[in-house]
Write a protein that holds these residues in place. Sequence first.
Motif, short mmCIF file in Angstrom:
data_model
loop_
_atom_site.label_atom_id
_atom_site.label_comp_id
_atom_site.label_asym_id
_atom_site.label_seq_id
_atom_site.Cartn_x
_atom_site.Cartn_y
_atom_site.Cartn_z
N THR A 28 0.84 -1.19 0.00
CA THR A 28 0.00 0.00 0.00
C THR A 28 0.88 1.25 0.00
O THR A 28 1.28 1.75 1.06
CB THR A 28 -0.95 0.00 1.21
OG1 THR A 28 -1.65 -1.24 1.24
CG2 THR A 28 -1.93 1.14 1.10
N PHE A 29 1.17 1.73 -1.19
CA PHE A 29 2.09 2.86 -1.36
C PHE A 29 1.61 4.09 -0.60
O PHE A 29 2.41 4.78 0.04
CB PHE A 29 2.21 3.17 -2.85
CG PHE A 29 3.08 4.36 -3.18
CD1 PHE A 29 2.51 5.58 -3.49
CD2 PHE A 29 4.45 4.24 -3.18
CE1 PHE A 29 3.29 6.67 -3.81
CE2 PHE A 29 5.26 5.32 -3.50
CZ PHE A 29 4.68 6.55 -3.81
N SER A 30 0.31 4.37 -0.65
CA SER A 30 -0.22 5.60 -0.06
C SER A 30 -0.10 5.63 1.46
O SER A 30 -0.25 6.70 2.05
CB SER A 30 -1.68 5.80 -0.48
OG SER A 30 -2.46 4.69 -0.06
N ASN A 31 0.16 4.50 2.09
CA ASN A 31 0.32 4.43 3.54
C ASN A 31 1.77 4.28 3.96
O ASN A 31 2.05 3.85 5.09
CB ASN A 31 -0.47 3.25 4.11
CG ASN A 31 -1.96 3.51 4.11
OD1 ASN A 31 -2.41 4.58 3.73
ND2 ASN A 31 -2.73 2.52 4.51
N SER A 32 2.68 4.60 3.09
CA SER A 32 4.09 4.37 3.38
C SER A 32 4.89 5.65 3.20
O SER A 32 4.81 6.30 2.15
CB SER A 32 4.65 3.28 2.48
OG SER A 32 5.99 2.99 2.79
N VAL A 33 5.65 6.01 4.24
CA VAL A 33 6.62 7.08 4.11
C VAL A 33 7.69 6.64 3.10
O VAL A 33 8.15 5.50 3.15
CB VAL A 33 7.27 7.39 5.47
CG1 VAL A 33 8.45 8.36 5.31
CG2 VAL A 33 6.24 7.96 6.44
N MET A 34 8.06 7.54 2.20
CA MET A 34 9.02 7.22 1.15
C MET A 34 10.24 8.13 1.23
O MET A 34 10.12 9.32 1.55
CB MET A 34 8.37 7.38 -0.22
CG MET A 34 7.20 6.46 -0.48
SD MET A 34 7.66 4.72 -0.54
CE MET A 34 8.77 4.69 -1.95
N GLY A 35 11.39 7.57 0.90
CA GLY A 35 12.61 8.36 0.96
C GLY A 35 13.54 8.08 -0.20
O GLY A 35 13.39 7.08 -0.91
N TRP A 36 14.47 9.00 -0.39
CA TRP A 36 15.59 8.83 -1.32
C TRP A 36 16.89 8.86 -0.54
O TRP A 36 17.08 9.71 0.34
CB TRP A 36 15.61 9.94 -2.36
CG TRP A 36 14.54 9.86 -3.40
CD1 TRP A 36 13.36 10.55 -3.42
CD2 TRP A 36 14.54 9.05 -4.58
NE1 TRP A 36 12.63 10.23 -4.53
CE2 TRP A 36 13.33 9.30 -5.27
CE3 TRP A 36 15.44 8.14 -5.14
CZ2 TRP A 36 13.00 8.69 -6.48
CZ3 TRP A 36 15.12 7.52 -6.33
CH2 TRP A 36 13.92 7.79 -6.99
N PHE A 37 17.78 7.95 -0.87
CA PHE A 37 19.11 7.89 -0.29
C PHE A 37 20.11 7.79 -1.43
O PHE A 37 19.76 7.51 -2.57
CB PHE A 37 19.25 6.67 0.62
CG PHE A 37 18.42 6.76 1.87
CD1 PHE A 37 17.06 6.51 1.85
CD2 PHE A 37 18.99 7.12 3.08
CE1 PHE A 37 16.28 6.61 2.99
CE2 PHE A 37 18.23 7.22 4.24
CZ PHE A 37 16.87 6.96 4.19
N ARG A 38 21.38 8.02 -1.13
CA ARG A 38 22.41 7.89 -2.16
C ARG A 38 23.70 7.37 -1.54
O ARG A 38 23.93 7.51 -0.34
CB ARG A 38 22.66 9.22 -2.87
CG ARG A 38 23.28 10.30 -2.00
CD ARG A 38 23.34 11.62 -2.76
NE ARG A 38 23.99 12.67 -1.98
CZ ARG A 38 24.07 13.94 -2.36
NH1 ARG A 38 23.53 14.33 -3.53
NH2 ARG A 38 24.69 14.82 -1.60
N GLN A 39 24.50 6.76 -2.40
CA GLN A 39 25.79 6.24 -1.96
C GLN A 39 26.82 6.55 -3.03
O GLN A 39 26.77 5.99 -4.15
CB GLN A 39 25.71 4.74 -1.70
CG GLN A 39 26.96 4.16 -1.06
CD GLN A 39 26.73 2.77 -0.50
OE1 GLN A 39 25.71 2.13 -0.73
NE2 GLN A 39 27.69 2.29 0.28
#
Length: 126
Positions: A28-39
Motif C-alpha cells: 500500500t504505497f499511499s500508507n508508506s513514508v518514502m525516501g531517497w538515499f544515495r551512496q
Amino acid sequence: QVQLVESGGGLVQAGGSLRLSCAASGYTFSNSVMGWFRQGPGNKREFVAVISWSGGRTIYADSVKGRFTISRDNGKNMLSLQMNTLKPEDTAVYYCAAETPGRLVISTRANEYAYWGQGNQVTVSS
C-alpha cells in the motif's frame, strides 16, 4: 511481492538537471513514508529526502536543500526526485526506499526503511 523500480538516472554536466522516478508495487504505497538515499564512491549510504504519506511534509539533507524536490503521486504509486543545479559531489547511486506501510515516523535513517529499490546511477561531470 514488494517492488521499487527506479528510472531516470544518467550523466549530466554540472549545473544541469535530472528527474528520478520510482515505481512502487506489491504494497500500500499511499500508507508508506518514502525516501531517497544515495551512496557515492567509497561513502556510506546517506539520506537525501523523505516525504510523508500525503506528501504534505518533506525533509531534505542540507546538502540538497533548495536544489532537490521530492514528490509523490499516490494515484500512480510513483515517487519522484527532481534534481536541479547538480554538482559533481551529487554523483552517486540513488535509491528509493519505503518504510513499513502504516508507520507514521518520517525517518532520515536508512536502517528504518523496510524496502529498497535496486539503485540508479547519477553522474555529474565538472
